[in-house]
Design a protein around this motif. Structure first.
Motif, PDB file in Angstrom:
ATOM      1  N   ALA A   1      42.837  16.170  24.747  1.00  0.00           N
ATOM      2  CA  ALA A   1      43.119  17.614  24.748  1.00  0.00           C
ATOM      3  C   ALA A   1      44.603  17.842  25.009  1.00  0.00           C
ATOM      4  O   ALA A   1      45.230  18.745  24.421  1.00  0.00           O
ATOM      5  CB  ALA A   1      42.279  18.321  25.810  1.00  0.00           C
ATOM      6  N   GLY A   2      45.179  17.010  25.859  1.00  0.00           N
ATOM      7  CA  GLY A   2      46.612  17.103  26.137  1.00  0.00           C
ATOM      8  C   GLY A   2      47.446  16.667  24.944  1.00  0.00           C
ATOM      9  O   GLY A   2      48.446  17.310  24.602  1.00  0.00           O
ATOM     10  N   ILE A   3      47.029  15.570  24.300  1.00  0.00           N
ATOM     11  CA  ILE A   3      47.760  15.078  23.125  1.00  0.00           C
ATOM     12  C   ILE A   3      47.804  16.146  22.030  1.00  0.00           C
ATOM     13  O   ILE A   3      48.835  16.348  21.375  1.00  0.00           O
ATOM     14  CB  ILE A   3      47.105  13.784  22.588  1.00  0.00           C
ATOM     15  CG1 ILE A   3      47.418  12.611  23.523  1.00  0.00           C
ATOM     16  CG2 ILE A   3      47.593  13.475  21.170  1.00  0.00           C
ATOM     17  CD1 ILE A   3      46.808  11.310  23.086  1.00  0.00           C
ATOM     18  N   TYR A   4      46.680  16.845  21.837  1.00  0.00           N
ATOM     19  CA  TYR A   4      46.597  17.861  20.783  1.00  0.00           C
ATOM     20  C   TYR A   4      47.068  19.240  21.258  1.00  0.00           C
ATOM     21  O   TYR A   4      46.937  20.229  20.529  1.00  0.00           O
ATOM     22  CB  TYR A   4      45.169  17.951  20.261  1.00  0.00           C
ATOM     23  CG  TYR A   4      44.750  16.780  19.408  1.00  0.00           C
ATOM     24  CD1 TYR A   4      45.323  16.566  18.160  1.00  0.00           C
ATOM     25  CD2 TYR A   4      43.774  15.877  19.846  1.00  0.00           C
ATOM     26  CE1 TYR A   4      44.953  15.493  17.364  1.00  0.00           C
ATOM     27  CE2 TYR A   4      43.388  14.799  19.060  1.00  0.00           C
ATOM     28  CZ  TYR A   4      43.977  14.609  17.820  1.00  0.00           C
ATOM     29  OH  TYR A   4      43.601  13.551  17.035  1.00  0.00           O
ATOM     30  N   ASN A   5      47.627  19.283  22.460  1.00  0.00           N
ATOM     31  CA  ASN A   5      48.197  20.536  22.982  1.00  0.00           C
ATOM     32  C   ASN A   5      47.191  21.698  22.992  1.00  0.00           C
ATOM     33  O   ASN A   5      47.537  22.834  22.656  1.00  0.00           O
ATOM     34  CB  ASN A   5      49.434  20.943  22.171  1.00  0.00           C
ATOM     35  CG  ASN A   5      50.587  19.964  22.345  1.00  0.00           C
ATOM     36  OD1 ASN A   5      50.881  19.537  23.470  1.00  0.00           O
ATOM     37  ND2 ASN A   5      51.225  19.599  21.243  1.00  0.00           N
ATOM     38  N   ILE A   6      45.961  21.398  23.375  1.00  0.00           N
ATOM     39  CA  ILE A   6      44.967  22.459  23.521  1.00  0.00           C
ATOM     40  C   ILE A   6      45.369  23.309  24.740  1.00  0.00           C
ATOM     41  O   ILE A   6      45.590  22.758  25.824  1.00  0.00           O
ATOM     42  CB  ILE A   6      43.549  21.875  23.730  1.00  0.00           C
ATOM     43  CG1 ILE A   6      43.203  20.893  22.604  1.00  0.00           C
ATOM     44  CG2 ILE A   6      42.524  22.997  23.821  1.00  0.00           C
ATOM     45  CD1 ILE A   6      43.204  21.475  21.224  1.00  0.00           C
TER      46      ILE A   6
END
Length: 303
Positions: A102-107
């Motif tokens: 979720a952090g990698i995809y900037n959610i």
């Protein structure tokens, strides 16, 4: 945008080896499109070009309206990708992996909890949030990997042999999830060498030796590829197979375990085959395996 994926003579060459040879495909929104073929057919190489990971040697195409050659970074930003060796963090829990991606995809933070709950439900991982990934079965790992790949809700999802090494039951469950995503509008390109999975795709492309043999719906391929009617008989032994192949009305004969699949010129020859061989032929509906064998043989005869 009429097509989510459209290629023109897409080609990849490594030294003297052509891995993908002039691939031309068109995929519409919401379709499950299957790349089918044996190991080494060019499926994974094709996916790596379509996702912007590999630069084509020749040809080109558009993905979500972006040019494969000039907009590879934009393509990567707008797709989901699950490779054959999708990297999960074994020393993290299910929930920790989902939070990490979720952090990698900037959610956005305010959406992360809801999104993760949705993915846990979709992948049927509820109640397993605290388990270390190293303690999960291969089937659970695959579902978690899929959840991570669709974290950002991509409109286009690439799955490279996602069910390799898992049981038939898990493969069916996995494809149920894929079909749910498709019904919600996600376009999915999936590579597989399992015929039962290919049957569940809207369209399939058969690849062999880097070449596209055919591209259509499973039903149309099965109805159009075989030039004649298909019957099945118990295998009479290697010596007698040659005699069957030599019969004038037999167009093709292939071994399927303890059975033979025989393509006859027309339905009227069923009784002729029984009279000439003493076998009991039964007319059957062609499988995708029959289609692939017929296509492969046709390609070899063209050389």
């Amino acid at each position: 945008m009429e097509y989510v994926i459209e290629t023109q003579d897409l080609t990849k060459v490594f030294g003297n080896f052509t891995a993908v040879d002039k691939l031309n495909i068109k995929i519409k929104q919401g379709e499950i499109f299957g790349f089918l073929g044996p190991n080494g057919a060019g499926k994974s190489t094709a996916i790596k070009m379509l996702t912007g990971i590999l630069e084509p040697t020749a040809g080109g195409g558009k993905i979500l309206g972006y040019d494969l050659r000039t907009d590879s970074e934009r393509i990567k930003e707008n797709i989901g990708y699950m490779s054959q060796k999708f990297s999960l963090y074994s020393d993290l829990t299910v929930l920790e992996n989902l939070k990490f991606y979720a952090g990698i995809y900037n959610i956005p933070y305010k959406l992360r909890k809801k999104r993760i709950e949705e993915l846990l439900s979709l992948a049927q991982l509820e109640g397993k949030e605290g388990l270390l990934v190293s303690h999960l079965s291969s089937g659970w790992k695959q579902r978690l990997a899929l959840g991570c790949a669709i974290m950002a809700r991509p409109s286009l999802l690439f799955l490279d042999e996602p069910t390799s090494g898992v049981s038939p039951t898990i493969r069916r469950l996995f494809f149920n999830i894929i079909q749910e995503l498709s019904q919600a509008g996600t376009t999915i390109l999936v590579t597989t060498h399992f015929m039962d999975e290919a049957e569940r795709c809207h369209k399939i492309a058969f690849l062999k030796g880097g070449k596209l043999l055919a591209d259509d719906t499973p039903a149309r391929l099965k109805s159009q590829v075989l030039d004649g009617i298909l019957v099945e008989v118990e295998s009479p032994g290697i010596n007698n197979i040659k005699k069957i192949e030599d019969l004038a009305y037999v167009k093709e004969c292939t071994i399927h375990g303890a059975l033979l699949h025989i393509v006859l010129a027309n339905k009227g020859y069923i009784s002729s085959l029984e009279n000439d061989t003493g076998l009991k032929p039964v007319e059957i509906t062609p499988s995708l395996e029959d289609v692939f064998l017929a296509l492969s043989k046709g390609r070899e005869e063209e050389r």
